[in-house]
Design a protein around this motif. Sequence first.
Motif, PDB file in Angstrom:
ATOM      1  N   TRP A   1      -2.417  12.185   7.445  1.00 60.53           N
ATOM      2  CA  TRP A   1      -2.649  11.501   6.215  1.00 60.53           C
ATOM      3  C   TRP A   1      -3.622  12.267   5.148  1.00 60.53           C
ATOM      4  O   TRP A   1      -4.626  12.759   5.668  1.00 60.53           O
ATOM      5  CB  TRP A   1      -3.233  10.201   6.590  1.00 60.53           C
ATOM      6  CG  TRP A   1      -3.751   9.295   5.533  1.00 60.53           C
ATOM      7  CD1 TRP A   1      -2.937   8.463   4.819  1.00 60.53           C
ATOM      8  CD2 TRP A   1      -5.073   9.015   5.129  1.00 60.53           C
ATOM      9  NE1 TRP A   1      -3.721   7.676   3.767  1.00 60.53           N
ATOM     10  CE2 TRP A   1      -4.991   8.177   3.927  1.00 60.53           C
ATOM     11  CE3 TRP A   1      -6.290   9.773   5.154  1.00 60.53           C
ATOM     12  CZ2 TRP A   1      -6.070   7.591   3.254  1.00 60.53           C
ATOM     13  CZ3 TRP A   1      -7.564   9.190   4.531  1.00 60.53           C
ATOM     14  CH2 TRP A   1      -7.145   8.251   3.626  1.00 60.53           C
TER      15      TRP A   1
ATOM     16  N   TYR B   1       1.132  11.488   2.824  1.00 61.56           N
ATOM     17  CA  TYR B   1       0.955  12.196   4.205  1.00 61.56           C
ATOM     18  C   TYR B   1       1.465  13.906   3.807  1.00 61.56           C
ATOM     19  O   TYR B   1       2.451  14.056   2.999  1.00 61.56           O
ATOM     20  CB  TYR B   1       1.828  11.812   5.238  1.00 61.56           C
ATOM     21  CG  TYR B   1       1.145  10.505   5.970  1.00 61.56           C
ATOM     22  CD1 TYR B   1       1.343   9.449   5.206  1.00 61.56           C
ATOM     23  CD2 TYR B   1       0.524  10.228   7.142  1.00 61.56           C
ATOM     24  CE1 TYR B   1       0.882   8.349   5.438  1.00 61.56           C
ATOM     25  CE2 TYR B   1      -0.153   9.110   7.708  1.00 61.56           C
ATOM     26  CZ  TYR B   1       0.184   8.081   6.835  1.00 61.56           C
ATOM     27  OH  TYR B   1      -0.192   6.958   7.258  1.00 61.56           O
TER      28      TYR B   1
ATOM     29  N   THR C   1      -8.529   3.257  -3.711  1.00 61.57           N
ATOM     30  CA  THR C   1      -8.115   4.631  -3.112  1.00 61.57           C
ATOM     31  C   THR C   1      -9.082   5.070  -2.087  1.00 61.57           C
ATOM     32  O   THR C   1     -10.140   4.705  -1.901  1.00 61.57           O
ATOM     33  CB  THR C   1      -8.271   5.503  -4.361  1.00 61.57           C
ATOM     34  OG1 THR C   1      -9.452   5.825  -4.691  1.00 61.57           O
ATOM     35  CG2 THR C   1      -7.368   5.482  -5.378  1.00 61.57           C
TER      36      THR C   1
ATOM     37  N   GLY D   1      -4.681   7.550   0.012  1.00 60.15           N
ATOM     38  CA  GLY D   1      -3.828   6.066  -0.030  1.00 60.15           C
ATOM     39  C   GLY D   1      -4.412   5.246  -1.016  1.00 60.15           C
ATOM     40  O   GLY D   1      -5.452   5.565  -1.754  1.00 60.15           O
TER      41      GLY D   1
ATOM     42  N   TYR E   1      -9.295   9.085   0.558  1.00 56.25           N
ATOM     43  CA  TYR E   1      -8.768  10.075   0.821  1.00 56.25           C
ATOM     44  C   TYR E   1      -9.356  10.973   2.024  1.00 56.25           C
ATOM     45  O   TYR E   1     -10.374  10.479   2.609  1.00 56.25           O
ATOM     46  CB  TYR E   1      -9.413  11.310  -0.494  1.00 56.25           C
ATOM     47  CG  TYR E   1      -9.052  10.788  -1.779  1.00 56.25           C
ATOM     48  CD1 TYR E   1      -9.646   9.839  -2.822  1.00 56.25           C
ATOM     49  CD2 TYR E   1      -7.862  11.274  -2.362  1.00 56.25           C
ATOM     50  CE1 TYR E   1      -9.405   9.416  -3.836  1.00 56.25           C
ATOM     51  CE2 TYR E   1      -7.347  10.821  -3.609  1.00 56.25           C
ATOM     52  CZ  TYR E   1      -8.153   9.982  -4.443  1.00 56.25           C
ATOM     53  OH  TYR E   1      -7.809   9.432  -5.608  1.00 56.25           O
TER      54      TYR E   1
ATOM     55  N   ASP F   1       1.013   5.610   0.496  1.00 54.89           N
ATOM     56  CA  ASP F   1       0.243   6.623   0.951  1.00 54.89           C
ATOM     57  C   ASP F   1       0.886   7.923   0.910  1.00 54.89           C
ATOM     58  O   ASP F   1       1.966   7.966   0.741  1.00 54.89           O
ATOM     59  CB  ASP F   1      -0.100   6.564   2.420  1.00 54.89           C
ATOM     60  CG  ASP F   1      -0.964   5.318   2.759  1.00 54.89           C
ATOM     61  OD1 ASP F   1      -0.366   4.095   2.901  1.00 54.89           O
ATOM     62  OD2 ASP F   1      -2.272   5.460   2.824  1.00 54.89           O
TER      63      ASP F   1
ATOM     64  N   ASP G   1       0.921  -1.236  -0.001  1.00 53.04           N
ATOM     65  CA  ASP G   1       0.062   0.073   0.024  1.00 53.04           C
ATOM     66  C   ASP G   1       0.829   1.097  -0.024  1.00 53.04           C
ATOM     67  O   ASP G   1       1.826   1.210   0.514  1.00 53.04           O
ATOM     68  CB  ASP G   1      -0.828   0.059   1.220  1.00 53.04           C
ATOM     69  CG  ASP G   1      -1.926  -1.180   1.303  1.00 53.04           C
ATOM     70  OD1 ASP G   1      -2.286  -1.439   2.557  1.00 53.04           O
ATOM     71  OD2 ASP G   1      -2.317  -1.783   0.289  1.00 53.04           O
TER      72      ASP G   1
ATOM     73  N   CYS H   1       5.604  10.647   1.066  1.00 51.03           N
ATOM     74  CA  CYS H   1       4.979   9.289   0.614  1.00 51.03           C
ATOM     75  C   CYS H   1       5.606   8.194   1.473  1.00 51.03           C
ATOM     76  O   CYS H   1       6.538   8.230   2.041  1.00 51.03           O
ATOM     77  CB  CYS H   1       5.649   9.161  -0.805  1.00 51.03           C
ATOM     78  SG  CYS H   1       7.209   9.176  -1.551  1.00 51.03           S
TER      79      CYS H   1
END
Length: 118
Positions: free
Chosen positions: A46, A36, A56, A49, A58, A34, A32, A94
Amino acid sequence: VQLQASGGGLVQAGGSLRLSCSASGIVGRQNDMDWYRQAPGKQREWVAGISSGGNTSYSDSVKGRFTISRDNAKNTMYLQLNSLKHEDTGVYYCKLTDRAWYYPPAYWGQGTQVTVSS
């Protein structure tokens, strides 16, 4: 695994940017990724992702404005930032989480600065 974030910059409110995060090294397929961000004086939060399968999610603050995507062949993740606001300013990081392990290790990139002028 090493992550390299890029694409940040200075943009006016209402503008757009595209961030990239490239992973190198031994990158497992079950991961996974993400994004941030951390604004000055605030905790890292966050943003969005994406799973290895492309699912996805958000945060409410960026939903409808930001789009996360990935190219598994290139081991690269993207974040399209549209309709930028001053409050989107911060360092964007990331993260990759390798889900192939029982205790999934997480890797972070060095961050890329996004500054939105109002």
